[in-house]
Design an enzyme around this catalytic site. Structure first.
Site, mmCIF file in Angstrom:
data_model
loop_
_atom_site.group_PDB
_atom_site.id
_atom_site.type_symbol
_atom_site.label_atom_id
_atom_site.label_comp_id
_atom_site.label_asym_id
_atom_site.label_seq_id
_atom_site.Cartn_x
_atom_site.Cartn_y
_atom_site.Cartn_z
ATOM 1 N N ASP A 1 0.820 -1.213 0.000
ATOM 2 C CA ASP A 1 0.000 0.000 0.000
ATOM 3 C C ASP A 1 0.851 1.259 0.000
ATOM 4 O OD1 ASP A 1 -2.201 -1.593 -0.005
ATOM 5 O OD2 ASP A 1 -2.718 -1.307 2.107
ATOM 6 N N ASN B 254 -4.507 8.678 2.308
ATOM 7 C CA ASN B 254 -4.934 8.009 3.538
ATOM 8 C C ASN B 254 -5.484 8.996 4.552
ATOM 9 O OD1 ASN B 254 -4.705 5.329 3.004
ATOM 10 N ND2 ASN B 254 -2.850 4.988 4.176
#
Length: 527
Positions: free
Chosen positions: A289, A368
């Protein structure tokens, strides 16, 4: 002074019979005393006053106040009733005028009704208000208007009209008219607003022309990733005839192994990175990620579709496996493919010395979350939070997390936030170890603008980090402004968005993993 003492005079003669009665029926008490005695009586305090008289006087005052309030309430009610009556008369006059205009409109269409009487006898006809000039006025402006009259088309029947109030639907962004966030989310029909039906539950991407250029981003300091990258570049060049872009360090490593990779392109400065989205059709990430976050941070505007391969420790955004990369890329390049639109946050730091809120530092995009914490300070953070200029709360604790739904499985989840589907457009408001048991996380809609400000009475500064990097200090008076960015990050799906999300939380977090309850225990008796 008692009454029996008031009836005697210094001479000893009784003067009760000689007292005269006034016109109102009360005896004048001053005629019973000499002038000197009256003056002494007025100057000296009255002793032995009856307590019942005092209570009675207080009761009279209370009653007077109550009567005064009743009178004021009655006057207010009469004024309000008069105002409502005036509004009712105005509304009735307006309705009568509209009804007269509707009748004139129908009379103007009488010729058309005679021509189309055969069709109108079977079904109702929908007319607009072009005859009275209202349609021209509203259609000349942008928006959605309702000026429609439903008329029963039977020639011999009574004319019936159903009229709804006219209005327009406009899109707003930060209080101003803008098409930036315009989406087909509502439909309009005769003044009724309904949510638009989605053509598909999953967003699909179909290539109108074959991709020509691919950017490959890799996780650094990994031998297995370097080997896979070289093998993938060979296959894409020989079998798909694609132009390949890589990072400068990757090109240096590949050229050190073989001169075959001379055809690879790269960039030399940040200016070329800003124009990269105009050259690249597809982005391939080899890592976890973190590699997807790095790929998203390279694009300050629109982002090409990303195909993330899982070569890291976490795989919430990397559904593809490297073992069968040829089949995966074949399917992606052929299309259509399912994608997940991952929203990003656009963050601005506004310093206290700024003259206005538009005088900010360079904007930062995060995929994020943005975290505001206390840093190395031992004091609690003191943050004032506003949502569209409305005060939300004052955060006292270790800090605050403003997260996207894609980042809901990251720091926000560890701080007690909920897991949210990545395609849900929203902003997560999650406190970090708050100094209040009632401080629970929030999920706010995508269109709001959040402002987190360090107050002037704060004991220490705060620190903001963006996707875990680019740490900035926020002094007292500084503020951080966050809103939803207009450029999402499209990531390709292995199956579809929901299937990939559920599989990631099952495999990555072992969500709700437990042994099945034994079936050999006591059971309820059935009738």
């Amino acid at each position: 002074m008692a009454p029996h003492k008031l009836n005697s005079n210094p001479s000893g003669n009784s003067s009760v019979s000689s007292c005269s009665q006034s016109e109102n029926g009360f005896i004048s008490s001053f005629s019973l005393f000499p002038e000197k005695a009256v003056q002494e009586l007025l100057q000296s305090p009255i002793q032995g006053s009856d307590d019942h008289l005092i209570e009675f006087s207080e009761a009279l005052r209370t009653v007077a106040k109550a009567l005064r309030k009743v009178a004021e309430g009655k006057a207010s009610a009469q004024a309000e009733a008069a105002e409502w009556k005036r509004k009712f008369e105005l509304e009735r006059t307006r309705n009568l005028q509209l009804e007269d205009k509707g009748k004139s409109c129908l009379e103007h269409q009488a010729d058309l009704d005679d021509v189309k009487s055969n069709n109108l006898a079977k079904q109702p006809t929908l007319y607009n208000d072009e005859a009275n000039g209202q349609s021209e006025e509203c259609c000349s402006r942008n928006g959605i208007c309702s000026h429609e009259v439903l008329r029963d088309g039977k020639p011999d029947s009574d004319t019936k009209m159903v009229r709804k109030a006219s209005f327009k639907l406009q899109w707003y962004c930060k209080g101003e008219k803008s098409d930036q966030h315009k989406h087909d989310i509502v439909s309009f029909e005769r003044g009724n607003i309904t949510t638009a039906e989605r053509s598909s539950k999953q967003i699909s991407l179909k290539w109108e022309s074959c991709p020509q250029t691919v950017l490959i981003l890799t996780k650094p300091n990994s031998v297995s990733v370097q080997i896979l990258c070289a093998e993938m570049i060979r296959w894409l060049r020989q079998h798909k005839k694609l132009q390949i872009y890589v990072e400068p360090r990757v090109k240096v490593d590949l050229l050190s192994e073989s001169s075959y990779f001379n055809f690879i392109d790269t960039w030399s400065d940040d200016k070329e990175i800003l124009k990269l989205h105009t050259k690249v059709d597809l982005v391939i990430t080899l890592g976890g990620d973190g590699t997807v976050l790095w790929a998203a941070s390279m694009f300050k505007g629109p982002v090409p579709p990303i195909v993330p391969f899982s070569l890291g420790s976490l795989g919430f955004m990397t559904p593809f496996y490297s073992e069968n990369y040829k089949e995966c890329l074949e399917s992606v390049l052929k299309g259509p493919i399912s994608i997940t639109l991952r929203h990003r946050l656009l963050c601005h730091v506004v310093r206290d010395a700024a003259k206005n809120e538009f005088e900010t530092e360079e904007p930062i995009l995060v995929l994020n979350e943005v975290t505001i914490d206390r840093g190395i300070s031992s004091y609690l953070t003191n943050l004032e939070c506003y949502c569209d200029n409305s005060f939300v709360t004052c955060v006292q604790g270790d800090g605050l997390i403003l997260s996207t739904t894609s980042g809901s499985t990251a720091y926000s989840l560890a701080a007690g936030g909920s897991m949210v589907h990545p395609q849900v457009p929203g902003i997560l408001f999650t406190p970090i170890c708050p100094h209040s048991l009632s401080f629970r996380p929030l999920i706010l809609p995508e269109h709001v603008t959040l402002r987190v400000q360090v107050p002037f009475n704060s004991r220490s500064p705060a620190w903001a980090s963006f996707d875990g990097k680019d740490r900035k200090q926020l002094a007292p008076g500084d503020a951080l402004v966050c809103s939803m960015a207009p450029w999402p990050v499209p990531t390709a799906c292995l199956v579809d968005s929901t299937n990939d999300f559920l599989r990631s939380i099952h495999e990555g977090l072992h969500w709700n993993l437990r042994k099945t309850q034994s079936s050999d225990g006591p059971r309820e008796s059935f009738p």
